[in-house]
Design a protein around this motif. Structure first.
Motif, PDB file in Angstrom:
ATOM      1  N   MET B 168       0.605  -0.697   0.029  1.00  0.00           N
ATOM      2  CA  MET B 168       0.238  -0.124  -0.042  1.00  0.00           C
ATOM      3  C   MET B 168       0.931   1.298  -0.161  1.00  0.00           C
ATOM      4  O   MET B 168       1.772   1.167   0.801  1.00  0.00           O
ATOM      5  CB  MET B 168      -0.950   0.081   1.181  1.00  0.00           C
ATOM      6  N   MET B 169       0.795   1.953  -0.944  1.00  0.00           N
ATOM      7  CA  MET B 169       1.312   3.188  -0.733  1.00  0.00           C
ATOM      8  C   MET B 169       0.550   4.808  -0.690  1.00  0.00           C
ATOM      9  O   MET B 169      -0.346   4.816  -1.015  1.00  0.00           O
ATOM     10  CB  MET B 169       1.962   3.520  -2.354  1.00  0.00           C
ATOM     11  N   ASP B 170       0.799   5.401  -0.510  1.00  0.00           N
ATOM     12  CA  ASP B 170       0.015   6.652   0.063  1.00  0.00           C
ATOM     13  C   ASP B 170       0.628   8.138  -0.386  1.00  0.00           C
ATOM     14  O   ASP B 170       2.251   8.386  -0.089  1.00  0.00           O
ATOM     15  CB  ASP B 170       0.232   7.051   1.597  1.00  0.00           C
ATOM     16  N   GLU B 171       0.180   7.971  -1.937  1.00  0.00           N
ATOM     17  CA  GLU B 171       0.575   9.509  -2.482  1.00  0.00           C
ATOM     18  C   GLU B 171       2.458   9.269  -2.903  1.00  0.00           C
ATOM     19  O   GLU B 171       3.259   9.862  -2.276  1.00  0.00           O
ATOM     20  CB  GLU B 171       0.639  10.650  -1.918  1.00  0.00           C
ATOM     21  N   PRO B 172       3.018   8.213  -3.177  1.00  0.00           N
ATOM     22  CA  PRO B 172       4.355   7.758  -3.204  1.00  0.00           C
ATOM     23  C   PRO B 172       5.268   8.514  -3.984  1.00  0.00           C
ATOM     24  O   PRO B 172       6.663   8.727  -4.097  1.00  0.00           O
ATOM     25  CB  PRO B 172       3.972   5.744  -3.313  1.00  0.00           C
ATOM     26  N   THR B 173       4.516   9.360  -5.525  1.00  0.00           N
ATOM     27  CA  THR B 173       5.020  10.251  -6.319  1.00  0.00           C
ATOM     28  C   THR B 173       5.061  11.442  -6.477  1.00  0.00           C
ATOM     29  O   THR B 173       5.038  12.283  -7.363  1.00  0.00           O
ATOM     30  CB  THR B 173       4.503   9.611  -7.660  1.00  0.00           C
ATOM     31  N   THR B 174       4.600  11.935  -5.106  1.00  0.00           N
ATOM     32  CA  THR B 174       4.657  12.707  -5.316  1.00  0.00           C
ATOM     33  C   THR B 174       5.874  14.016  -5.742  1.00  0.00           C
ATOM     34  O   THR B 174       5.714  14.972  -5.877  1.00  0.00           O
ATOM     35  CB  THR B 174       3.636  13.973  -3.720  1.00  0.00           C
ATOM     36  N   MET B 175       6.813  13.692  -4.926  1.00  0.00           N
ATOM     37  CA  MET B 175       7.916  14.459  -5.705  1.00  0.00           C
ATOM     38  C   MET B 175       9.008  14.109  -7.001  1.00  0.00           C
ATOM     39  O   MET B 175      10.546  14.439  -6.154  1.00  0.00           O
ATOM     40  CB  MET B 175       9.191  14.452  -4.371  1.00  0.00           C
ATOM     41  N   LEU B 176       7.879  12.853  -7.344  1.00  0.00           N
ATOM     42  CA  LEU B 176       9.173  12.012  -8.244  1.00  0.00           C
ATOM     43  C   LEU B 176       9.004  12.839  -9.827  1.00  0.00           C
ATOM     44  O   LEU B 176       7.927  13.432  -9.809  1.00  0.00           O
ATOM     45  CB  LEU B 176       8.932  10.674  -7.976  1.00  0.00           C
ATOM     46  N   ASP B 177      10.152  13.043 -10.698  1.00  0.00           N
ATOM     47  CA  ASP B 177       9.625  13.463 -12.158  1.00  0.00           C
ATOM     48  C   ASP B 177       8.842  12.363 -13.218  1.00  0.00           C
ATOM     49  O   ASP B 177       8.609  11.735 -12.091  1.00  0.00           O
ATOM     50  CB  ASP B 177      11.299  14.077 -12.779  1.00  0.00           C
ATOM     51  N   PRO B 178       8.468  13.390 -14.308  1.00  0.00           N
ATOM     52  CA  PRO B 178       7.746  11.920 -14.958  1.00  0.00           C
ATOM     53  C   PRO B 178       8.309  10.759 -14.618  1.00  0.00           C
ATOM     54  O   PRO B 178       7.432   9.827 -14.500  1.00  0.00           O
ATOM     55  CB  PRO B 178       7.757  12.988 -16.296  1.00  0.00           C
ATOM     56  N   VAL B 179      10.197  10.427 -14.987  1.00  0.00           N
ATOM     57  CA  VAL B 179      10.022   9.020 -15.234  1.00  0.00           C
ATOM     58  C   VAL B 179      10.282   8.057 -13.499  1.00  0.00           C
ATOM     59  O   VAL B 179       9.870   6.808 -13.717  1.00  0.00           O
ATOM     60  CB  VAL B 179      12.001   9.070 -15.713  1.00  0.00           C
ATOM     61  N   GLY B 180      10.579   9.346 -12.686  1.00  0.00           N
ATOM     62  CA  GLY B 180      10.610   8.517 -11.065  1.00  0.00           C
ATOM     63  C   GLY B 180       8.961   7.860 -11.359  1.00  0.00           C
ATOM     64  O   GLY B 180       9.067   6.311 -10.865  1.00  0.00           O
TER      65      GLY B 180
END
Lengths: 283, 280
Positions: B168-180
């Protein structure tokens, strides 16, 4: 007359000889909104941290009006350049929202009457009336972000740097931030966004500066810059989804200039109408 | 009885001293191997629901809870969190709140040590997890010296290495760039291919729609909609009422197509259906 914000041949080398920026040149004039785009670690944040003196150039100069950022302290520059951090927790530290909003104004030495006026203005802008007494750490992430922005706007700096303003925001929050940016632009502020939010960039229809490996790869209107697919790939950027859709429909006469949902709807209707006219003519 | 990865029945939760319920009578089911996306405005109860699925509520966070939560066959309310570490793992919204160790490899090792993974196996798992999230070569760095995006990926690696049945992941990509961001979603997809189940809270609708089998829409603690992305986004008007948006291609199609049953939700599908409409 030269631009208000000027970056001349800026190179920044971090301790350990890590070259984060190389020979960047940039001019940004009043009323401009500029989105700085690039991968994590490309040098975007390093670049904008030079604008308020958080970092000093290893080589080259950064000019804020007639102030050389190299020669002035962060405290001095902060009256001209406001920096809203990505993580509002790094910025808020006072026990109430109201004190947080007053803090920057007090620091630049404004008189009580002006401070009250400004706090009232940003309170109204972000609708913070009901939470003025609240501890910022008891707020949710949207409100905390808005308090972070409001406390900087209260200083009324000419240049406002927003580091990932829409991160973690829901749709309504993003819309509000977009409105604030548009308002600041109309008031003649310079707004610099560091962002991965291409939908926001599309909707703002603004200038973009693309940074990759510490170098400036592109600089121009989003609509034009996003057409350069090879460059986007190099910088690991993706245009808004509607633009990609339009690009794959060009064989039907669709113009790939679209940046937003509204523009794509218009473009589709235009092409569809041409189509009907053609059919009418041939029948 | 059919085995479900997650089964939630009439879940209601209220924080201590709160005036109203944060979760109101929520029910849904998820099959093994499915990925569930949870969307909704801030304050809708998304994070609270994730904490309840993980068992942090009510075992470490107090409050009044009613209903039933079965995760990977375990009754979450009846088992202590320590008995559930292999059933589910949760990546927090703020990675800083999760990282505690002096180096990247120790951070990943921490959870593994807690569940008693032998050393040789541990080394393998650390290597694999760091590789997957693109942090190979960062083993000796301090987690606090990483960028926000790197911290986010380290938090994911730490949970992933424990190989829980449900990630389970809670907003895991907020700080990532499109590739990330793509990397995280690809990780989710590869876990899914291995039969692992995923739950992800995310604002970025376009990516969510591409990778999720089911979507749950929360609003003020209530479950408004639950279904496939197609089912959810074909009712765009309802979503707009709750201040949510659909994928960009869906929003365009909804406005210009007459047949609302044929609304595309992902890009490839949109290219096809728009081509068809323009040819007609």
């Amino acid at each position: 007359m030269s631009a208000f914000l000027r970056v001349e041949n800026l190179t920044h080398i971090y301790p350990g000889k890590i070259k984060a920026l190389e020979s960047i040149n940039l001019e940004i004039g009043e009323g401009e909104v500029v989105a700085v785009l690039g991968r994590n670690g490309s040098g975007k944040t390093t670049l904008v941290k030079h604008f308020n003196g958080l970092l000093k150039p290893t080589k080259g100069n950064v000019w804020i009006g007639d102030m050389n950022a190299k020669k002035h302290s962060v405290a001095k520059l902060s009256a001209k350049v406001g920096y809203v951090f990505q993580n509002s927790n790094h910025q808020t530290f006072l026990p109430s929202v109201e004190q947080e909003l007053r803090y920057g104004c007090e620091n630049i030495g404004l008189d009580e009457e002006t401070i009250q006026e400004r706090v009232e203005r940003v309170t109204e802008l972000f609708q913070l009336e009901d939470i003025l007494e609240t501890n910022p750490f008891d707020l949710n992430s949207t409100q905390r972000k808005e308090v972070g922005m409001a406390s900087i706007l209260a200083i009324e700096p000419k240049v406002i740097v927003l580091d990932e303003p829409t991160t973690g925001q829901d749709h309504a929050g993003s819309e509000r931030i977009k409105e604030v940016i548009t308002m600041l632009k109309e008031q003649g502020h310079i707004v610099i966004l560091v962002t991965h939010d291409m939908q926001l960039v599309g909707e703002l229809d603004c200038r973009v500066v693309v940074i990759s490996n510490g170098k400036k790869l592109a600089d121009g209107a989003a609509r034009e810059v996003f057409k350069d697919k090879a460059m986007l790939k190099e910088a690991s950027l993706e245009p808004p989804q509607v633009m990609t859709l339009a690009e794959q429909l060009t064989s039907f006469g669709v113009n790939d200039h679209v940046l937003t949902v509204e523009e794509m709807i218009k473009e589709y209707k235009r092409v569809k109408k041409l189509d009907i006219n053609k059919q009418l003519q041939t029948s | 009885m059919e085995n479900k990865a997650i089964k939630v029945e009439n879940l209601t939760f209220r924080y201590p001293d709160a005036e109203s319920d944060t979760l109101k009578n929520i029910s849904f089911e998820l099959d093994y191997g499915e990925v569930l996306g949870i969307i909704g405005p801030n304050g809708a109860g998304k994070t609270t629901l994730a904490m309840a699925l993980k068992g942090l509520i009510p075992h470490t966070v107090d409050g009044e809870i009613q209903g039933k939560i079965i995760v990977d066959g375990k009754d979450v309310l009846k088992h202590d969190i320590s008995e559930q570490v292999l059933n589910s793992g949760l990546v927090f919204q703020d990675p800083e709140g999760q990282l505690s160790q002096m180096s990247v490899e120790e951070e990943v090792a921490f959870g593994l040590g807690n569940i008693g993974v032998p050393r040789a196996e541990m080394v393998k798992r650390i290597e694999k997890a760091l590789q997957t999230v693109g942090l190979a070569g960062f083993e000796k760095r301090s987690p606090l010296a990483l960028s926000g995006g790197q911290q986010q990926r380290l938090a994911i690696a730490s949970v992933m290495a424990m190989e829980p049945s449900i990630m389970m992941m809670d907003e895991p990509t907020t700080m990532l760039d499109p590739v990330g961001k793509n990397e995280v979603f690809k990780v989710l997809k590869s876990l899914k291919e291995k039969g692992m189940t995923g739950v992800i809270i995310e604002h970025e609708i376009e990516r969510l729609t591409m990778y999720c089998d089911k979507i749950l829409v929360l609003h003020e603690g209530e479950s408004i909609l639950f279904g496939t992305p197609k089912e959810i986004f074909s009712d765009l008007m309802l979503l707009k009422k709750f201040k949510l948006r659909g994928p960009q291609v869906t929003e365009v199609a909804y406005e210009v197509f007459n047949d609302k049953e044929q609304i595309p939700v992902v890009l490839d599908e949109a290219v096809q259906s728009f081509s068809k409409e323009l040819k007609a």
